[in-house]
Design an enzyme around this catalytic site. Structure first.
Site, mmCIF file in Angstrom:
data_model
loop_
_atom_site.group_PDB
_atom_site.id
_atom_site.type_symbol
_atom_site.label_atom_id
_atom_site.label_comp_id
_atom_site.label_asym_id
_atom_site.label_seq_id
_atom_site.Cartn_x
_atom_site.Cartn_y
_atom_site.Cartn_z
ATOM 1 N N HIS A 40 0.670 -1.117 0.035
ATOM 2 C CA HIS A 40 0.007 0.066 -0.045
ATOM 3 C C HIS A 40 0.835 1.389 0.135
ATOM 4 O O HIS A 40 1.988 1.273 0.576
ATOM 5 C CB HIS A 40 -1.025 -0.083 1.151
ATOM 6 C CG HIS A 40 -2.151 0.945 0.986
ATOM 7 N ND1 HIS A 40 -2.023 2.077 1.261
ATOM 8 C CD2 HIS A 40 -3.358 0.761 0.549
ATOM 9 C CE1 HIS A 40 -3.121 2.787 1.071
ATOM 10 N NE2 HIS A 40 -4.188 1.898 0.673
ATOM 11 N N GLU B 137 -7.881 -5.296 -0.406
ATOM 12 C CA GLU B 137 -8.234 -6.019 -1.310
ATOM 13 C C GLU B 137 -8.137 -7.490 -0.739
ATOM 14 O O GLU B 137 -9.108 -8.460 -1.448
ATOM 15 C CB GLU B 137 -7.705 -6.007 -2.406
ATOM 16 C CG GLU B 137 -7.399 -4.406 -3.201
ATOM 17 C CD GLU B 137 -8.979 -3.786 -3.506
ATOM 18 O OE1 GLU B 137 -10.206 -4.427 -3.035
ATOM 19 O OE2 GLU B 137 -8.943 -3.140 -4.355
HETATM 20 N N1 ACO Z 1 4.189 -8.130 -4.571
HETATM 21 C C1 ACO Z 1 5.321 -7.965 -4.984
HETATM 22 N N2 ACO Z 1 6.136 -7.045 -4.812
HETATM 23 C C2 ACO Z 1 5.300 -5.668 -4.580
HETATM 24 C C3 ACO Z 1 4.094 -5.668 -4.185
HETATM 25 C C4 ACO Z 1 3.217 -6.909 -4.222
HETATM 26 N N3 ACO Z 1 2.096 -6.681 -3.793
HETATM 27 N N4 ACO Z 1 3.895 -4.401 -3.923
HETATM 28 C C5 ACO Z 1 4.701 -3.604 -4.125
HETATM 29 N N5 ACO Z 1 5.917 -4.308 -4.413
HETATM 30 C C6 ACO Z 1 7.311 -3.970 -4.678
HETATM 31 C C7 ACO Z 1 7.451 -3.233 -5.853
HETATM 32 O O1 ACO Z 1 7.741 -4.392 -6.993
HETATM 33 C C8 ACO Z 1 8.634 -2.502 -6.038
HETATM 34 O O2 ACO Z 1 9.701 -3.172 -6.049
HETATM 35 P P1 ACO Z 1 11.112 -2.376 -6.777
HETATM 36 O O3 ACO Z 1 11.239 -1.209 -5.984
HETATM 37 O O4 ACO Z 1 12.086 -3.670 -6.649
HETATM 38 O O5 ACO Z 1 10.501 -2.330 -8.051
HETATM 39 C C9 ACO Z 1 8.196 -1.833 -4.704
HETATM 40 O O6 ACO Z 1 7.393 -2.989 -3.801
HETATM 41 C C10 ACO Z 1 7.636 -0.675 -4.541
HETATM 42 O O7 ACO Z 1 6.301 -0.610 -5.435
HETATM 43 P P2 ACO Z 1 5.504 0.541 -5.712
HETATM 44 O O8 ACO Z 1 4.642 -0.137 -6.743
HETATM 45 O O9 ACO Z 1 6.427 1.560 -6.271
HETATM 46 O O10 ACO Z 1 4.533 0.969 -4.532
HETATM 47 P P3 ACO Z 1 3.417 1.880 -4.759
HETATM 48 O O11 ACO Z 1 3.433 2.391 -3.375
HETATM 49 O O12 ACO Z 1 3.461 2.954 -5.815
HETATM 50 O O13 ACO Z 1 2.151 0.864 -4.889
HETATM 51 C C11 ACO Z 1 0.589 -0.774 -4.558
HETATM 52 C C12 ACO Z 1 1.284 0.484 -4.027
HETATM 53 C C13 ACO Z 1 -0.013 -0.276 -6.034
HETATM 54 C C14 ACO Z 1 -0.510 -1.091 -3.879
HETATM 55 C C15 ACO Z 1 1.574 -1.940 -4.854
HETATM 56 O O14 ACO Z 1 1.777 -2.347 -3.811
HETATM 57 C C16 ACO Z 1 0.826 -3.067 -5.511
HETATM 58 O O15 ACO Z 1 0.857 -3.113 -6.779
HETATM 59 N N6 ACO Z 1 0.266 -4.210 -5.116
HETATM 60 C C17 ACO Z 1 -0.498 -5.047 -5.658
HETATM 61 C C18 ACO Z 1 -1.951 -4.888 -6.074
HETATM 62 C C19 ACO Z 1 -2.877 -4.494 -5.178
HETATM 63 O O16 ACO Z 1 -3.050 -5.094 -4.141
HETATM 64 N N7 ACO Z 1 -3.738 -3.294 -5.222
HETATM 65 C C20 ACO Z 1 -4.632 -3.025 -4.421
HETATM 66 C C21 ACO Z 1 -4.203 -1.821 -3.691
HETATM 67 S S1 ACO Z 1 -5.399 -1.300 -2.215
HETATM 68 C C22 ACO Z 1 -6.456 -0.310 -3.254
HETATM 69 O O17 ACO Z 1 -6.151 0.469 -3.990
HETATM 70 C C23 ACO Z 1 -7.864 -0.029 -2.696
#
Ligand code: ACO
Length: 380
Positions: A257, A317
């Site tokens: 998140h 989620e």
């Molecule tokens: N699984 C694996 N790796 C992850 C995950 C995950 N669920 N979430 C983040 N990471 C990693 C990314 O690969 C990234 O790694 P890197 O720096 O080596 O490339 C690092 O963590 C940071 O990720 P960002 O995308 O920059 O984090 P951000 O804060 O922008 O994104 C998000 C948050 C979109 C929720 C992300 O954690 C994600 O994609 N989660 C999976 C999808 C999800 O569950 N979405 C629902 C969100 S809740 C809502 O909106 C209601």
């Protein structure tokens, strides 16, 4: 301006004030309309939470009745909206696309001139009817008319299934709807506020919100979460399934998140509400719930090993998928059901934005070329 710091994804940028909800990402706390999430989620009817967001106080029983009646009167779709949504169902369009098409035409159901407060209530009232009409058409069934003797949540369940909803299902759904109604300046809420800030209309702002919510990084995750949970439930080795996903570069849906550094507080509320639907003594699939718990723990451990600097824990989620599955909402409608709740937040934010408006207009750092000279087409 070219020297200004870029806040990619608006990370950490405070763009306005709100009284609607606040998040403490370090402590994992969510306050909605002044109430700690758990207090509200467990006690309120959805209509009460909505009234709270609009009016900044709880309604009296007469006010609640009048407010609920007002929403009931706005549930029926204009014939054109119904036709569009039925066509989307018959053509097997994704639910969020059907919702976008339906809500865009909801202004046809206005009972007067464009008005932000009336449009807010109209959008909230129409969304469940749009989703249920779409779903029945997609199943090859005749869409049902809304019932005016049922609550907002009860009517949504009735219109989906054609059956009288049980008290437990209505309560489970209301807990979900209360839990996700608002959550600070998330992407879809910010989209709605940006549209409202141009003094466009609230139906347009909600249409934009639906578009933003559709994406898998925002509201599109719970369907894939359920796919993953079914996979881990069937598997002998949960860790191997999750590790293979991470090895292939996939993100684990339902984890991570932007704001929370600990487990999303909404996951706790939804998890305990979900558990009641999987009790073996009531005929539930307890092993599925246990496997979901184990999947959460294993995923969190794996993510901690691979990303030790980030705290990637379960987000809303993850248990949305478990709870909505327990209530009997089809997985293809998870994101649309999220919208059925979040429209309360979008519309409250539009009204708040309009009460003290300044158009949203951030800036960008230009990294393109300058001073290019035109080459005529025949010389390129
Ligand atoms: N699984 C694996 N790796 C992850 C995950 C995950 N669920 N979430 C983040 N990471 C990693 C990314 O690969 C990234 O790694 P890197 O720096 O080596 O490339 C690092 O963590 C940071 O990720 P960002 O995308 O920059 O984090 P951000 O804060 O922008 O994104 C998000 C948050 C979109 C929720 C992300 O954690 C994600 O994609 N989660 C999976 C999808 C999800 O569950 N979405 C629902 C969100 S809740 C809502 O909106 C209601």
């Amino acid at each position: 301006m070219s020297e200004e710091t870029v806040h990619k994804g608006l990370d950490g940028v405070v763009v306005d004030e709100t009284r609607l909800s606040t998040i403490d990402g370090e402590r994992g706390e969510l306050t909605i309309g002044g109430f700690p999430l758990a207090e509200l989620a467990e006690n309120a009817r959805f209509e009460e939470t909505l009234f709270l967001l609009y009016e900044d106080r709880l309604p009296t029983s007469d006010e609640l009745e009048a407010f609920s009646d007002d929403l009931r009167e706005r549930r029926a779709l204009a014939p054109t909206t119904r036709d569009v949504v039925v066509a989307a169902g018959e053509n097997r369009q994704p639910a969020m696309d059907a919702l976008r098409m339906g809500i865009a035409s909801a202004s046809l159901a206005r009972d007067g001139d464009e008005d932000p407060e009336a449009d807010a209530r109209l959008a909230v009232a129409q969304l469940p009817t749009i989703v249920a009409t779409y779903w029945r058409a997609r199943q090859g069934e005749e869409p049902l008319e809304p019932r005016d003797d049922l609550s907002h949540a009860g009517n949504y369940l009735f219109m989906l299934t054609g059956e009288e909803p049980t008290g437990a299902d209505v309560r489970g759904l209301e807990t979900y709807l209360n839990t996700v109604i608002d959550h600070g300046f998330n992407a879809s809420t910010f989209t709605s506020r940006a549209i409202a800030s141009t003094e466009s209309d609230v139906i347009s702002a909600v249409t934009g919100g639906v578009g933003a919510l559709k994406g898998p990084l925002h509201g599109g995750a719970p369907g894939p979460v359920l796919d993953m949970l079914e996979e881990t439930h069937e598997a002998d080795d949960i860790e191997a399934v999750l590790a293979a996903k991470l090895d292939s570069g996939e993100r684990l849906m339902g984890f991570g998140h932007r704001v929370y550094r600990v487990r999303d507080p909404r996951a706790a509320v939804l998890s305990s509400a979900a558990e009641t639907f999987y009790r073996a003594e009531d005929g539930g699939d307890e092993s599925f719930f246990e496997s979901a718990r184990e999947t959460e723990e294993t995923a969190q451990e794996l993510l901690a090993e691979r990303k030790p600097d980030l705290s990637l824990a379960a987000n809303v989620e993850f248990y949305t998928a478990v709870l909505l599955n327990g209530v009997g909402i089809p997985r293809d409608l998870f994101s649309a059901t999220f919208a059925v709740s979040r429209v309360g937040g979008w519309t409250a934010h539009c009204l708040e934005q309009l009460s003290d408006n300044r158009i949203v207009r951030p800036r960008s750092r230009y990294v393109g070329e300058r001073g290019r000279e035109w080459t005529p087409l025949e010389e390129r």
